[in-house]
Scaffold this motif. Structure first.
Motif, PDB file in Angstrom:
ATOM      1  N   THR A 195      46.876  30.271  32.778  1.00 54.14           N
ATOM      2  CA  THR A 195      47.920  31.211  33.174  1.00 54.14           C
ATOM      3  C   THR A 195      47.468  32.635  32.891  1.00 54.14           C
ATOM      4  OG1 THR A 195      48.931  31.099  31.005  1.00 54.14           O
ATOM      5  CG2 THR A 195      49.783  29.596  32.665  1.00 54.14           C
ATOM      6  N   LEU A 196      48.100  33.568  33.616  1.00 53.30           N
ATOM      7  CA  LEU A 196      47.794  34.985  33.437  1.00 53.30           C
ATOM      8  C   LEU A 196      49.110  35.730  33.550  1.00 53.30           C
ATOM      9  CD1 LEU A 196      45.898  37.502  33.496  1.00 53.30           C
ATOM     10  CD2 LEU A 196      45.729  37.180  35.957  1.00 53.30           C
ATOM     11  N   LYS A 197      49.400  36.534  32.539  1.00 52.16           N
ATOM     12  CA  LYS A 197      50.656  37.297  32.559  1.00 52.16           C
ATOM     13  C   LYS A 197      50.656  38.238  33.760  1.00 52.16           C
ATOM     14  CE  LYS A 197      52.757  36.110  28.632  1.00 52.16           C
ATOM     15  NZ  LYS A 197      52.191  34.755  28.608  1.00 52.16           N
ATOM     16  N   VAL A 206      56.694  36.773  32.712  1.00 54.38           N
ATOM     17  CA  VAL A 206      56.372  35.905  33.848  1.00 54.38           C
ATOM     18  C   VAL A 206      54.849  35.858  34.015  1.00 54.38           C
ATOM     19  CG1 VAL A 206      56.608  35.663  36.341  1.00 54.38           C
ATOM     20  CG2 VAL A 206      58.555  36.402  34.967  1.00 54.38           C
ATOM     21  N   SER A 207      54.374  34.643  34.312  1.00 55.50           N
ATOM     22  CA  SER A 207      52.925  34.470  34.436  1.00 55.50           C
ATOM     23  C   SER A 207      52.526  34.048  35.838  1.00 55.50           C
ATOM     24  CB  SER A 207      52.435  33.398  33.477  1.00 55.50           C
ATOM     25  OG  SER A 207      52.608  33.808  32.158  1.00 55.50           O
ATOM     26  N   CYS A 208      51.293  34.290  36.163  1.00 53.72           N
ATOM     27  CA  CYS A 208      50.700  33.745  37.378  1.00 53.72           C
ATOM     28  C   CYS A 208      49.867  32.543  36.953  1.00 53.72           C
ATOM     29  CB  CYS A 208      49.744  34.742  38.024  1.00 53.72           C
ATOM     30  SG  CYS A 208      50.399  36.375  38.216  1.00 53.72           S
ATOM     31  N   SER A 215      35.437  23.849  45.065  1.00 53.80           N
ATOM     32  CA  SER A 215      34.702  24.640  46.051  1.00 53.80           C
ATOM     33  C   SER A 215      34.217  25.956  45.454  1.00 53.80           C
ATOM     34  CB  SER A 215      35.589  24.909  47.249  1.00 53.80           C
ATOM     35  OG  SER A 215      36.777  25.537  46.826  1.00 53.80           O
ATOM     36  N   SER A 216      34.192  26.033  44.129  1.00 57.98           N
ATOM     37  CA  SER A 216      33.681  27.190  43.382  1.00 57.98           C
ATOM     38  C   SER A 216      34.510  28.449  43.571  1.00 57.98           C
ATOM     39  CB  SER A 216      32.224  27.500  43.750  1.00 57.98           C
ATOM     40  OG  SER A 216      31.466  26.348  43.752  1.00 57.98           O
ATOM     41  N   ASP A 217      35.803  28.273  43.857  1.00 62.29           N
ATOM     42  CA  ASP A 217      36.673  29.444  43.987  1.00 62.29           C
ATOM     43  C   ASP A 217      37.620  29.523  42.803  1.00 62.29           C
ATOM     44  OD1 ASP A 217      35.753  30.305  46.514  1.00 62.29           O
ATOM     45  OD2 ASP A 217      36.880  28.667  47.432  1.00 62.29           O
ATOM     46  N   VAL A 218      38.132  30.726  42.593  1.00 61.66           N
ATOM     47  CA  VAL A 218      39.195  30.916  41.611  1.00 61.66           C
ATOM     48  C   VAL A 218      40.357  31.592  42.345  1.00 61.66           C
ATOM     49  CG1 VAL A 218      39.884  32.100  39.509  1.00 61.66           C
ATOM     50  CG2 VAL A 218      37.624  31.090  39.658  1.00 61.66           C
ATOM     51  N   PHE A 219      41.528  30.968  42.280  1.00 58.27           N
ATOM     52  CA  PHE A 219      42.710  31.525  42.931  1.00 58.27           C
ATOM     53  C   PHE A 219      43.675  32.011  41.867  1.00 58.27           C
ATOM     54  CE2 PHE A 219      41.264  28.273  45.943  1.00 58.27           C
ATOM     55  CZ  PHE A 219      41.191  29.024  47.111  1.00 58.27           C
ATOM     56  N   ILE A 220      44.335  33.137  42.152  1.00 58.46           N
ATOM     57  CA  ILE A 220      45.446  33.560  41.310  1.00 58.46           C
ATOM     58  C   ILE A 220      46.704  33.432  42.153  1.00 58.46           C
ATOM     59  CG2 ILE A 220      46.423  35.420  39.943  1.00 58.46           C
ATOM     60  CD1 ILE A 220      43.654  36.414  39.424  1.00 58.46           C
ATOM     61  N   LEU A 221      47.651  32.643  41.643  1.00 61.01           N
ATOM     62  CA  LEU A 221      48.843  32.333  42.432  1.00 61.01           C
ATOM     63  C   LEU A 221      50.049  33.035  41.839  1.00 61.01           C
ATOM     64  CD1 LEU A 221      48.404  28.468  42.588  1.00 61.01           C
ATOM     65  CD2 LEU A 221      47.688  30.121  44.293  1.00 61.01           C
ATOM     66  N   ASP A 222      50.821  33.597  42.697  1.00 62.19           N
ATOM     67  CA  ASP A 222      52.089  34.172  42.270  1.00 62.19           C
ATOM     68  C   ASP A 222      53.050  33.022  42.037  1.00 62.19           C
ATOM     69  OD1 ASP A 222      54.002  36.331  41.918  1.00 62.19           O
ATOM     70  OD2 ASP A 222      54.942  35.414  43.678  1.00 62.19           O
ATOM     71  N   GLN A 246      46.621  41.261  31.999  1.00 62.02           N
ATOM     72  CA  GLN A 246      47.750  41.121  32.916  1.00 62.02           C
ATOM     73  C   GLN A 246      47.273  41.369  34.333  1.00 62.02           C
ATOM     74  OE1 GLN A 246      49.274  44.087  30.542  1.00 62.02           O
ATOM     75  NE2 GLN A 246      48.914  42.470  29.050  1.00 62.02           N
ATOM     76  N   PHE A 247      47.844  40.637  35.245  1.00 67.02           N
ATOM     77  CA  PHE A 247      47.375  40.723  36.616  1.00 67.02           C
ATOM     78  C   PHE A 247      47.520  42.136  37.170  1.00 67.02           C
ATOM     79  CE2 PHE A 247      47.968  40.574  41.188  1.00 67.02           C
ATOM     80  CZ  PHE A 247      46.767  40.007  41.560  1.00 67.02           C
ATOM     81  N   ASP A 248      48.676  42.771  36.881  1.00 67.49           N
ATOM     82  CA  ASP A 248      48.922  44.083  37.480  1.00 67.49           C
ATOM     83  C   ASP A 248      48.124  45.192  36.798  1.00 67.49           C
ATOM     84  OD1 ASP A 248      50.587  42.995  39.279  1.00 67.49           O
ATOM     85  OD2 ASP A 248      52.407  43.316  38.092  1.00 67.49           O
ATOM     86  N   VAL A 249      47.671  44.937  35.592  1.00 68.05           N
ATOM     87  CA  VAL A 249      46.997  46.007  34.864  1.00 68.05           C
ATOM     88  C   VAL A 249      45.478  45.781  34.901  1.00 68.05           C
ATOM     89  CG1 VAL A 249      46.947  47.315  32.708  1.00 68.05           C
ATOM     90  CG2 VAL A 249      49.003  46.036  33.360  1.00 68.05           C
ATOM     91  N   GLU A 250      45.060  44.860  34.142  1.00 66.36           N
ATOM     92  CA  GLU A 250      43.620  44.579  34.040  1.00 66.36           C
ATOM     93  C   GLU A 250      43.500  43.179  33.462  1.00 66.36           C
ATOM     94  OE1 GLU A 250      40.666  46.112  34.735  1.00 66.36           O
ATOM     95  OE2 GLU A 250      39.764  44.306  33.912  1.00 66.36           O
ATOM     96  N   PHE A 251      42.612  42.415  34.031  1.00 68.65           N
ATOM     97  CA  PHE A 251      42.430  41.082  33.454  1.00 68.65           C
ATOM     98  C   PHE A 251      40.967  40.694  33.511  1.00 68.65           C
ATOM     99  CE2 PHE A 251      43.260  40.377  37.942  1.00 68.65           C
ATOM    100  CZ  PHE A 251      42.264  39.496  38.291  1.00 68.65           C
ATOM    101  N   ARG A 252      40.678  39.626  32.841  1.00 65.85           N
ATOM    102  CA  ARG A 252      39.306  39.164  32.689  1.00 65.85           C
ATOM    103  C   ARG A 252      39.340  37.641  32.660  1.00 65.85           C
ATOM    104  NH1 ARG A 252      34.932  41.900  30.077  1.00 65.85           N
ATOM    105  NH2 ARG A 252      36.213  43.727  29.774  1.00 65.85           N
TER     106      ARG A 252
END
Lengths: 582, 499
Positions: A195-197, A206-208, A215-222, A246-252
């Motif tokens: 999860t990602l805030k 709320v988290s994403c 398939s070697s992808d990374v998805f971030i889902l709302d 955080q998704f809206d600010v900066e994430f890693r």
């Protein structure tokens, strides 16, 4: 809960619960703690892999008891509890990733199913199936064409085509009829989930969902609308992820991949920003503060900075089975728990070992956090399916031991120097006194032994006592085999002419033996012409006439007609006759 | 556990949704992640079961399952089978470098280095900047003794990504090619890259030791021991250096750790034995050396030391046996014959003793001690001219040694004996012994070390020799005509092993 002191780890942990037959088959990625009913009491949520092919369940524990069980349709690859909206009461949703789907549970009831978007389908493949649908090509041609596409294409074939290719010729037609009307889909499966805030760092923000795929992808889902906010790609399928920010600010996103590398993804780029090439596969990946700790299959634990620079490496006593962070915000403690194959769980802060917990079985998953109303709870499942709950004592302190441990224990162990006896000392004294005499006596005896040996050798050579004949005209080799238990033995002599090309003729065999003990049926035998290289077996029977259990030597002579001295002599040690003399 | 009412909600909700069209959806049976999870945890049994199921469901078309199966087979030692499976993987997916790399690896393990190189080259065409390919190419070239190419590829690997393994291999290539300087450079870089890698530290330390740079050697060995106090290699090397300086107790402390880790190591017991010898505990020394001899009966150094200790114990008959055994294992060493001659002298076998001395002076090239002992022997048996010849030969050797290094230190006992001998022979000019290096105790004998420059690293060969003196007193031999009673000086060399 009954609490028992556990002494092995300095009494820091209370044994709260141990059920060796809980029947849990799971990984750390499928275990989470969450307040599922909004009463301030955390439950344990476990995605159980069942038998590995069936009986997959979503299990919820409260205290020591199993509270609920939901059947899962497929093997869970990961499980997370997160807040998907701002509704009161604040009850987290459970997301279970299995196959290509994420199943969401609210209040322990199925709520929503999200399927990953299909992958791009090979255009050629689509064409071929189109032709098949229109009846332009028969299934056999279809198979051939698909085969050639598979070999060349950059985009892999869909499941349907692969399945079709693996079918026997008889089943092809039926398969085409059944499936040709359907559009071709190519699905991938989820390998890990986290999860990602979204916009706040609050505990109940709320988290994403962050999903890694085959398939070697990374998805971030709302999590509200279930749309894909961001798609990033990695060079290999991810196996584990750690997400921060955080998704809206900066994430890693730190992702350990199946090719043995670790990649670090940042917000601004859809390609990895940094990469770490490890020398062996990562088994566990945990972030502690700003550092990333990686446990590798070569029994090592390594620390890296956020940018992938190697900080340190320590060697562990056994292979790692699982890793989990240990975070106690109330005490400001952060560490990492490492499950080892030698039935131990080690707690490290950076590279310092703080505590060792002995477990009755190999631990397969670890989860540390708030369980029930207890903040410092350690939950472990074992290889045999057991469930173990330990509580960190409030009085427990973890002090950093000095990173440079003093002299190793072994240094104080006395050397095992063999003691010498009184006799040895006496002999030493004697040697000191009469060393010269001893030396001379020894040299004399040595010379005598050498002389005796040389004499015996010469005698043997002269009287042809050896089983190898050295004479130039009749180079022969012989060995003898005695078979049987007695009183009747079979004696077989194998004779070989070792000359390069000359045959040997006019040979005979005779025996010398004690006639009171043995009777030989053919005491004199003629040997046929010996062709070079071939082995000739010559056999006869020996009867033991004595029943007193004595055995003797039988001498075998190979003679040349007209010569009195034998060419070869063999001494056969006869076995003791075990049967009764007739 | 208290059995609570367990509410099981059968979850049919997902099934009832109208996701299913008329034709049955083909299930995605790829469980590569699960296979990988078990593979990582070394749970190969479970892994094999999952792979078997997956291969059944996909009719053997699942590439990853075959791939892991092959890796497991290889771990089990069934390399040929793994190679066949990996080859079928490359048929399923010819564009995967991973498959090619593993095929090459299996070929490599089967000893087919040339074939492996070909496959690696093919893999390199698909993906040019891969550390693993370059590294393994280097290893393959190393094994077919093409050091130039090996070096090239390993350096390329280091340019792509730095790994401890590659440094180690590159160092080894240089060592085998006889380029010690280059090897040291490589290990220096390696130590810079990962300062806590004990293997690099101890190897570098041993290399410095080989070159006689004791300060640096000790520094690196010490560092290795700081990070891993149980490092056997570093303990033995560092202990041996301490022994050279007479720190027997400290060396023993280190050896105790090693004795726990590797209790059956012949060089370790040899060194422990010589520690006891240095502390004048001769019986313990003999016990330890005999254990070393038992563990490694064909090691001439152990036999040499046993001979030496027995000479010191005046057990000449036993010494004779050990020394003659050592000579039959290493017949080309002058000092051994010299010791044998000393033993024979004490056993009153003048004839054989003379012969042994003659052999010793024939074989020896640099040790003045051999000639000195022979000179004393000849003098004691009345051959003044022969003694003078040997004395002059000794002077020549001493001068060469002094020329080669100014800080050369001679054993005080050797000097003392030589002076007495010079006086007895009435040689006019006395020999100048350089005493400049006396204060620098940390710079011992370097000429002795240079003797074995070709000994490879990492084997039980001697990388250096430590010197210490122990005298064998001989009361029976008197110098005639009122001259000082002679001690037959025995400059003894102890052999210590570094791993």
């Amino acid at each position: 809960m009954t609490s028992v002191e556990s002494g092995a780890d300095g009494g820091r942990w209370l044994d709260a619960h141990y059920d060796p037959v809980a029947g849990l088959y799971t990984f750390s990625s499928c275990v989470d703690l969450a307040d599922l009913s909004g009463d301030g009491e955390n439950r344990l949520v476990v995605g159980d892999l069942g038998t590995g092919s069936s009986g997959m369940k979503l299990k919820v524990y409260r205290g020591t008891a199993l509270m609920s069980e939901n059947t899962l349709l497929d093997l869970p690859a990961g499980l997370v509890a997160f807040f998907m909206d701002l509704h009161e009461p604040r009850i987290p949703t459970i997301a279970v990733a299995s196959g290509p789907c994420i199943y969401l549970y609210k209040n322990l009831r199925p709520y929503f199913k999200f399927t990953l978007p299909s992958l791009e389908v090979n255009a050629l493949e689509q064409d071929v199936w189109q032709q098949a649908r229109e009846g332009q090509i028969d299934p056999l041609t279809l198979k051939e064409m698909l085969e050639s596409i598979r070999k060349k294409a950059d985009v892999p074939l869909s499941i349907r085509s692969l399945r079709f290719l693996s079918l026997e010729a008889d089943d092809l037609d039926e398969f085409v009829q059944l499936h040709k009307q359907q559009p071709i889909k190519r699905q991938t499966v989820i390998t890990c989930i986290d999860t990602l805030k979204k916009s706040t760092a609050d505990e109940d923000g709320v988290s994403c969902l962050v999903v890694g795929t085959e398939s070697s992808d990374v998805f971030i889902l709302d999590s509200k609308a279930f749309i894909i906010l961001s798609k990033m790609s990695l060079p290999a399928p991810p196996t584990m992820m750690d997400v921060t920010g955080q998704f809206d600010v900066e994430f890693r996103i730190t992702a350990a991949c199946r090719n043995g590398n670790i990649y670090i993804l940042r917000r601004e780029s859809d390609k990895p920003k940094y990469s770490v090439e490890l020398s062996s596969h990562p088994v566990g990946l945990v972030r502690v503060g700003k550092n990333v700790l990686v446990g590798c299959t070569d029994e090592s634990l390594q620390g890296f900075t956020q940018k992938g620079k190697k900080l340190w490496k320590i060697v562990l006593p056994a292979p790692i089975t699982t890793m989990a962070p240990m975070d106690l915000p109330t005490r400001g403690f952060q560490g990492v728990l490492v499950g080892l194959a030698n039935c131990e769980v080690h707690l490290y802060r950076d590279k310092n070992l703080l505590s060792t917990i002995k477990t009755p079985d190999v631990v397969t998953s670890i989860c540390f956090g708030r369980y029930g109303r207890e903040d410092g709870t350690l939950i472990m499942t074992t290889k045999g399916g057991g469930l173990m709950v330990k509580i960190l004592k409030r009085t427990a302190v973890f002090d950093d031991r000095d990173s440079a441990p003093g002299p190793p224990l072994a240094q104080s162990i006395r050397l095992n120097v063999p003691k010498k006896t009184k006799l040895y000392v006496d002999q030493t004294l004697r040697e000191r006194e009469s060393g010269v005499a001893m030396h001379r006596a020894f040299q004399m005896d040595l010379s005598r032994v050498r002389l005796a040996a040389a004499k015996a050798y010469v005698k043997a050579l002269e009287s042809s006592l050896t089983p190898m004949s050295a004479s130039l005209s009749e180079p022969l080799k012989m060995n003898a085999v005695v078979q049987g238990l007695g009183p009747s033995f079979k004696l077989t002599l194998h004779i070989q002419n070792t000359a390069a090309c000359r045959p040997v003729m006019n040979l005979a065999i005779s025996f010398l033996y004690d006639e009171k003990l043995y009777r030989i049926r053919d005491p004199y035998m003629r040997i046929p012409l010996l062709v070079p290289g071939l082995i000739y077996p010559v056999g006869t029977f020996v009867d033991c006439t004595n029943d007193k259990g004595v055995a003797d030597i039988i001498k075998v002579f190979v003679l040349h007609e007209g010569k009195s001295s034998p060419l070869l002599t063999a001494h056969i040690n006869m076995p003791v006759s075990e049967g009764l003399a007739s | 556990i208290t059995e609570e009412a367990v509410t099981t909600r059968e979850n049919t909700f997902f099934l009832s949704e109208c996701f299913f069209p008329a034709a049955p959806e083909l299930p995605i049976v790829e469980r590569n992640w699960l296979i990988h999870q078990h593979y990582l945890r070394k749970d190969y049994e479970t892994c094999k079961v999952i792979i078997k199921n997956q291969l059944q469901e996909t009719n053997g078309m699942c590439e990853y399952a075959i791939y892991v199966q092959a890796l497991i087979l290889r771990l089990e030692g069934r390399i040929q089978e793994s190679l066949e499976l990996l080859q079928s993987c490359t048929i399923l997916n010819p564009s995967s470098t991973d498959n090619l790399k593993q095929v090459a690896r299996s070929l490599f393990l089967l000893g087919k280095h040339k074939a492996a190189i070909e496959v690696y080259h093919e893999a390199a065409r698909l993906c040019d900047k891969d550390w693993e390919i370059s590294h393994n190419l280097g290893v393959c070239f190393f094994f077919i003794k093409d050091f130039k190419h090996a070096e090239e590829h390993l350096n390329a690997a280091l340019q792509i990504n730095k790994h401890d393994k590659t440094f180690m291999m590159l160092g080894k290539v240089h060592l085998v090619a006889g380029e010690t300087d280059k090897a040291i450079e490589v290990f220096k870089r390696a130590v810079e890259f990962s300062p806590e890698n004990t293997e690099h530290l101890s190897t570098l330390g041993l290399l410095y030791l080989q070159l006689g740079k004791y300060q640096k050697a000790f520094e690196h060995l010490g560092n290795a021991l700081t990070f891993d106090p149980n490092n056997y290699k570093a303990i033995l090397a560092a202990g041996s250096m301490m022994q050279t300086h007479g720190d027997f107790d400290v060396a023993m402390n280190k050896y105790r750790v090693a004795a726990c880790a590797v209790p059956e190591s012949p060089p370790l017991w040899n060194n422990i034995g010589m520690c006891f010898f240095g502390k004048k505990k001769y019986v313990a020394a003999i016990s330890c050396l005999k254990r070393a001899h038992y563990l490694s009966p064909f090691d001439w150094k152990v036999l040499y030391n046993l001979g030496l200790v027995h000479l010191t114990m005046q057990q000449y008959a036993s010494a004779f046996h050990f020394l003659s055994a050592a000579i039959s294992l290493n017949p080309r060493m002058g000092e051994l014959y010299m010791l044998l001659a000393v033993a024979l002298t004490n056993l009153e076998d003048v004839e054989n003793s003379t012969r042994a001395y003659e052999q010793a002076v024939n074989l020896d090239e640099s040790n003045p001690l051999v000639n000195l002992n022979f000179a004393i022997f000849l003098y004691n048996h009345g051959d003044k001219t022969g003694a003078l010849d040997q004395y002059q030969e000794m002077q020549r050797k001493v001068n060469i040694l002094q020329d080669s290094s100014s800080s050369f230190e001679f054993d005080p006992e050797l000097m003392d004996m030589a002076q007495k001998m010079g006086a007895a022979l009435q040689v006019g000019e006395s020999l100048q012994w350089t005493k400049a290096g006396k204060d620098s105790k940390s710079k011992p004998h370097s000429a002795a070390l240079a003797k074995n420059p070709s000994t490879p690293l990492g084997t039980n060969q001697a990388l250096g020799q430590a010197m210490s003196s122990a005298a064998s007193y001989n009361k029976n031999i008197q110098l005639p005509a009122g001259t000082v009673a002679s001690q037959q000086s025995l400059r003894n060399k102890q052999w210590q092993d570094f791993v």
